[in-house]
Design an enzyme around this catalytic site. Structure first.
Site, PDB file in Angstrom:
ATOM      1  N   LYS A   1       8.593  -3.795   0.013  1.00  0.00           N
ATOM      2  CA  LYS A   1       8.171  -4.166  -1.350  1.00  0.00           C
ATOM      3  C   LYS A   1       8.177  -2.938  -2.270  1.00  0.00           C
ATOM      4  O   LYS A   1       8.703  -2.969  -3.366  1.00  0.00           O
ATOM      5  CB  LYS A   1       6.786  -4.810  -1.263  1.00  0.00           C
ATOM      6  CG  LYS A   1       6.162  -5.289  -2.554  1.00  0.00           C
ATOM      7  CD  LYS A   1       5.447  -4.239  -3.345  1.00  0.00           C
ATOM      8  CE  LYS A   1       4.387  -3.477  -2.627  1.00  0.00           C
ATOM      9  NZ  LYS A   1       3.202  -4.247  -2.297  1.00  0.00           N
TER      10      LYS A   1
ATOM     11  N   TYR B   1      -0.895 -11.404  -5.372  1.00  0.00           N
ATOM     12  CA  TYR B   1      -0.191 -10.119  -5.277  1.00  0.00           C
ATOM     13  C   TYR B   1       1.316 -10.349  -5.062  1.00  0.00           C
ATOM     14  O   TYR B   1       2.145  -9.818  -5.780  1.00  0.00           O
ATOM     15  CB  TYR B   1      -0.615  -9.390  -4.009  1.00  0.00           C
ATOM     16  CG  TYR B   1      -1.837  -8.547  -3.945  1.00  0.00           C
ATOM     17  CD1 TYR B   1      -1.751  -7.169  -4.115  1.00  0.00           C
ATOM     18  CD2 TYR B   1      -3.064  -9.087  -3.602  1.00  0.00           C
ATOM     19  CE1 TYR B   1      -2.861  -6.362  -3.928  1.00  0.00           C
ATOM     20  CE2 TYR B   1      -4.172  -8.288  -3.419  1.00  0.00           C
ATOM     21  CZ  TYR B   1      -4.064  -6.919  -3.585  1.00  0.00           C
ATOM     22  OH  TYR B   1      -5.152  -6.133  -3.382  1.00  0.00           O
TER      23      TYR B   1
ATOM     24  N   GLU C   1       4.312  -9.504  -7.649  1.00  0.00           N
ATOM     25  CA  GLU C   1       5.117  -8.317  -7.312  1.00  0.00           C
ATOM     26  C   GLU C   1       6.596  -8.699  -7.138  1.00  0.00           C
ATOM     27  O   GLU C   1       7.482  -8.024  -7.661  1.00  0.00           O
ATOM     28  CB  GLU C   1       4.599  -7.669  -6.031  1.00  0.00           C
ATOM     29  CG  GLU C   1       3.264  -6.955  -6.229  1.00  0.00           C
ATOM     30  CD  GLU C   1       2.738  -6.269  -4.971  1.00  0.00           C
ATOM     31  OE1 GLU C   1       1.849  -5.407  -5.115  1.00  0.00           O
ATOM     32  OE2 GLU C   1       3.200  -6.578  -3.865  1.00  0.00           O
TER      33      GLU C   1
ATOM     34  N   LEU D   1      -5.280  -5.646   3.549  1.00  0.00           N
ATOM     35  CA  LEU D   1      -4.569  -4.447   3.123  1.00  0.00           C
ATOM     36  C   LEU D   1      -4.346  -3.525   4.315  1.00  0.00           C
ATOM     37  O   LEU D   1      -5.235  -3.397   5.182  1.00  0.00           O
ATOM     38  CB  LEU D   1      -5.385  -3.692   2.064  1.00  0.00           C
ATOM     39  CG  LEU D   1      -5.638  -4.437   0.754  1.00  0.00           C
ATOM     40  CD1 LEU D   1      -6.646  -3.702  -0.100  1.00  0.00           C
ATOM     41  CD2 LEU D   1      -4.331  -4.625  -0.014  1.00  0.00           C
TER      42      LEU D   1
ATOM     43  N   HIS E   1      -3.526  17.607 -18.594  1.00  0.00           N
ATOM     44  CA  HIS E   1      -2.748  17.133 -19.728  1.00  0.00           C
ATOM     45  C   HIS E   1      -1.295  17.549 -19.582  1.00  0.00           C
ATOM     46  O   HIS E   1      -1.031  18.650 -19.107  1.00  0.00           O
ATOM     47  CB  HIS E   1      -3.333  17.743 -21.009  1.00  0.00           C
ATOM     48  CG  HIS E   1      -2.794  17.111 -22.249  1.00  0.00           C
ATOM     49  ND1 HIS E   1      -3.022  15.794 -22.568  1.00  0.00           N
ATOM     50  CD2 HIS E   1      -2.037  17.626 -23.242  1.00  0.00           C
ATOM     51  CE1 HIS E   1      -2.423  15.529 -23.729  1.00  0.00           C
ATOM     52  NE2 HIS E   1      -1.821  16.620 -24.144  1.00  0.00           N
TER      53      HIS E   1
ATOM     54  N   GLU F   1      -5.567  11.367 -16.855  1.00  0.00           N
ATOM     55  CA  GLU F   1      -6.606  12.037 -17.650  1.00  0.00           C
ATOM     56  C   GLU F   1      -7.300  11.060 -18.604  1.00  0.00           C
ATOM     57  O   GLU F   1      -8.383  11.352 -19.112  1.00  0.00           O
ATOM     58  CB  GLU F   1      -6.024  13.210 -18.446  1.00  0.00           C
ATOM     59  CG  GLU F   1      -5.195  12.781 -19.639  1.00  0.00           C
ATOM     60  CD  GLU F   1      -4.752  13.939 -20.533  1.00  0.00           C
ATOM     61  OE1 GLU F   1      -5.567  14.848 -20.775  1.00  0.00           O
ATOM     62  OE2 GLU F   1      -3.591  13.919 -20.995  1.00  0.00           O
TER      63      GLU F   1
END
Ligand code: FAD
Ligand code: NAP
Length: 523
Positions: free
Chosen positions: A93, A228, A232, A366, A496, A501
């Protein structure tokens, strides 16, 4: 002098033994079953959870056997050792998702100055893609087998079932039977795709078991289900150039934060994917042309629809493979209505029989969950450890074209548990720097932190829609495990220019009603 010579003598004896094989042999004596059982541990299912448990058990000196067997899908697809994740799940996947992202990048590259001869000629070669993906999978299958051999874990390529609480019978490929006994048994059989009970489903439709090795390009595809897997698959197929339509029975990504789920589906619609809400399939019929005519109905309006597709992919959930295990013979009676095993601490009602991974009732399906639970279980059985698996705050990512990563509570669940007055939600839309030059749609890049309102505002959930969401959310998942507060998040200095961030820049609460849109990239 005598002490020194004794130490030297001891070292001479012990040093040659301190090679890893010998450590295992020495440790094995601790668990030697002295002929009572063939093995200290038999693991039924060689997927993520089973293999992790087996390898950890061997580290603690246990004599281990792993049984793994794949029953072909109704379309005849089968695969090797390693379970769902490696063969028909996470790995293929992610590779197809990456192929889809690369295709989009080729178009974006032009605006960065790359000279692409003709964008019209940019097309995916499906057979080259599936070949590369399958080659990678086969190499993982091979490495897994070698690893088991190196670790002296016996591998039986057979379908296991219980004969009695300590005996497992494996039916091998040639139909012959192999019987083995073990002091402890771990059930790690995972699950397989569920098919809706409609005409044509089993005959003509495929599932995630088949898509990653499909011999012909999928073409125009109907995806049934909006969990999911449905989202997906629809996402990567559409980006690879195969138009996708999705039937959503109730809501997309049920159980997830619904504001985030809707942002994901908005983005998918903007990319051209057709979404039919409140719709369930009625039938799939094969036409003379070889194409498939699918019929479906809207459960609210009762209106019926039909369209012709090249492929119908069913993604309506997965069932646990427990029926074939003959669990009553082992005395296991903690099985839920849907066939999953109820075992709060991975231990069934039969004390020496355990279960890990997707086969467990009410646990996240999972790979890292199966692996972690499997390892901890082996340490408890063979290493004297007491640590239990913590199933709370498990991070996850949905690999849709714009990814969605999250950890902790959804806004809805936080409100349900703590009440609206006790929850503060910080949120922001943001603009990834790299989206500016290709002038990519940035309407759907959004994140939020769900926190307790009272200072220092412990964070209950973090949600992020955008590029590389899985990479972004992973580190924050560790922070959540450490009970991070909004105060600490705001005091974290960002990197950054990154998308991660943005979490450190959150300062607008939903309650304030202020505009969460960004003023500029560096504000
Ligand atoms: P499995 O990996 O399914 O292994 C069970 C093994 O046991 C299989 O090989 C099976 O054939 C075998 N078996 C079954 N019955 C028997 C028997 N009686 N005897 C012998 N062998 C038997 N998770 C993520 O974390 N991230 C992702 O991105 C992700 N993507 C996914 C995408 C798809 C399309 C799918 C289907 C799943 C995805 N998952 C993902 C979920 C993940 O694959 C599973 O949670 C994980 O594989 C579960 O591991 P397991 O050990 O419980 O079972
Ligand atoms: P799922 O998340 O349970 O989703 C099943 C979907 O099918 C839901 O949208 C459901 O709708 C729908 N559905 C069920 N029966 C239907 C029917 N008869 N007609 C129409 N729609 C129907 O299952 P999944 O997508 O197959 O995924 C299985 C598990 O694999 C997941 O729980 C996940 O843990 C794991 N997985 C993880 C990842 C990842 O980590 N990225 C990726 C893929 C899979 P309702 O909501 O109305 O029930």
């Amino acid at each position: 002098m005598t002490i020194l010579s004794n130490v030297l003598r001891f070292n001479n004896i012990i040093n040659p033994l301190i090679r890893s094989d010998n450590i295992v042999l020495l440790a094995r004596r601790t668990f030697a079953t002295h002929g009572v059982f063939d093995y200290d541990l038999a693991v039924i299912g060689g997927g993520s959870g089973g293999l992790a448990c087996a390898k950890e058990a061997v580290n603690h000196g246990a004599r281990v056997v792993v049984l793994d067997y794949v029953t072909p899908s109704p379309q005849g697809t089968k695969w090797g050792l390693g379970g769902t994740c490696v063969n028909v799940g996470c790995i293929p996947k992610k590779l197809m998702h990456q192929a889809a992202l690369l295709g989009e990048s080729i178009h974006e590259a032009v605006s960065y100055g790359w000279q692409v001869p003709s964008l019209d000629a940019v097309k995916i070669d499906w057979s080259a893609l599936t070949q590369s993906v399958q080659n990678h999978i086969k190499s993982v299958n091979w490495v897994t087998r070698v690893d088991l051999r190196d670790k002296k874990i016996e591998y039986v390529n057979g379908l296991g079932e219980f004969k009695d609480p300590h005996t497992v019978v494996a039916t091998l490929k040639n139909g012959s039977k192999k019987e083995l006994t073990a002091k402890n048994i771990v059930i790690a059989v995972g699950g397989r795709p569920h098919y809706p009970d409609i005409p044509g489903a089993l005959e003509y439709c495929i599932t995630s078991d088949d898509i990653f090795s499909l011999s012909n390009p999928p073409g125009k595809t109907l995806v049934v289900g909006a969990g999911y897997i449905g989202l997906e698959c629809a996402g990567f197929l559409n980006s690879l150039g195969y138009p996708a339509t999705v039937l959503i029975r109730s809501v997309p990504l049920r159980g997830f934060d619904q504001q985030m789920a809707n942002i994901i589906t908005n983005e998918m619609e903007e990319k051209g994917i057709k979404l039919h809400h409140r719709c369930i399939p009625l039938s799939v019929e094969k036409l003379e042309s070889g194409q498939l005519k699918a019929r479906w109905t809207n459960t609210e309006t009762k209106e019926q629809f039909e369209d012709v597709f090249d492929t119908v992919l069913i993604a309506t959930g997965r069932y646990a493979l427990t029926k074939q295990l003959n669990l009553p013979a082992a005395g296991i009676n903690t099985v839920s209505e849907n066939g999953k095993i109820v075992a709060a601490t991975e231990q069934t009602n039969v004390p020496h029989i355990y279960a890990v991974g997707d086969v467990l009732e009410g646990r996240p399906e999972l790979t890292p969950v199966a692996i972690h639970a499997g390892r901890l279980l082996a340490r408890r059985i063979f290493g004297g450890a007491t640590q239990q698996m913590d199933y709370d705050n498990v991070a996850t990512t949905v690999f849709t074209p714009l990814e969605y990563g999250c950890v902790g509570l959804s806004e809805e669940t936080a409100i349900q548990r703590h009440g609206t007055d006790n929850i503060e939600v910080y949120h922001a839309f943001y603009k990834p720097t790299e989206f500016f030059i290709p002038q990519r749609n940035i309407r759907n890049c959004y994140l939020k932190a769900v926190a307790l309102r009272e200072a220092p505002q412990r964070i209950l959930g973090l949600h992020f829609v955008g590029p590389v969401a899985g990479e972004v959310i992973q580190g924050f998942a560790a922070a959540i495990k450490c009970n991070i507060t909004m105060e600490q998040l705001k005091n974290t200095v960002g990197i950054h220019p990154t998308v991660a961030e943005e979490f450190t820049r959150l300062n607008i609460t939903k309650r304030s009603g202020k505009d969460p849109n960004p003023a500029s990239c560096c504000s």
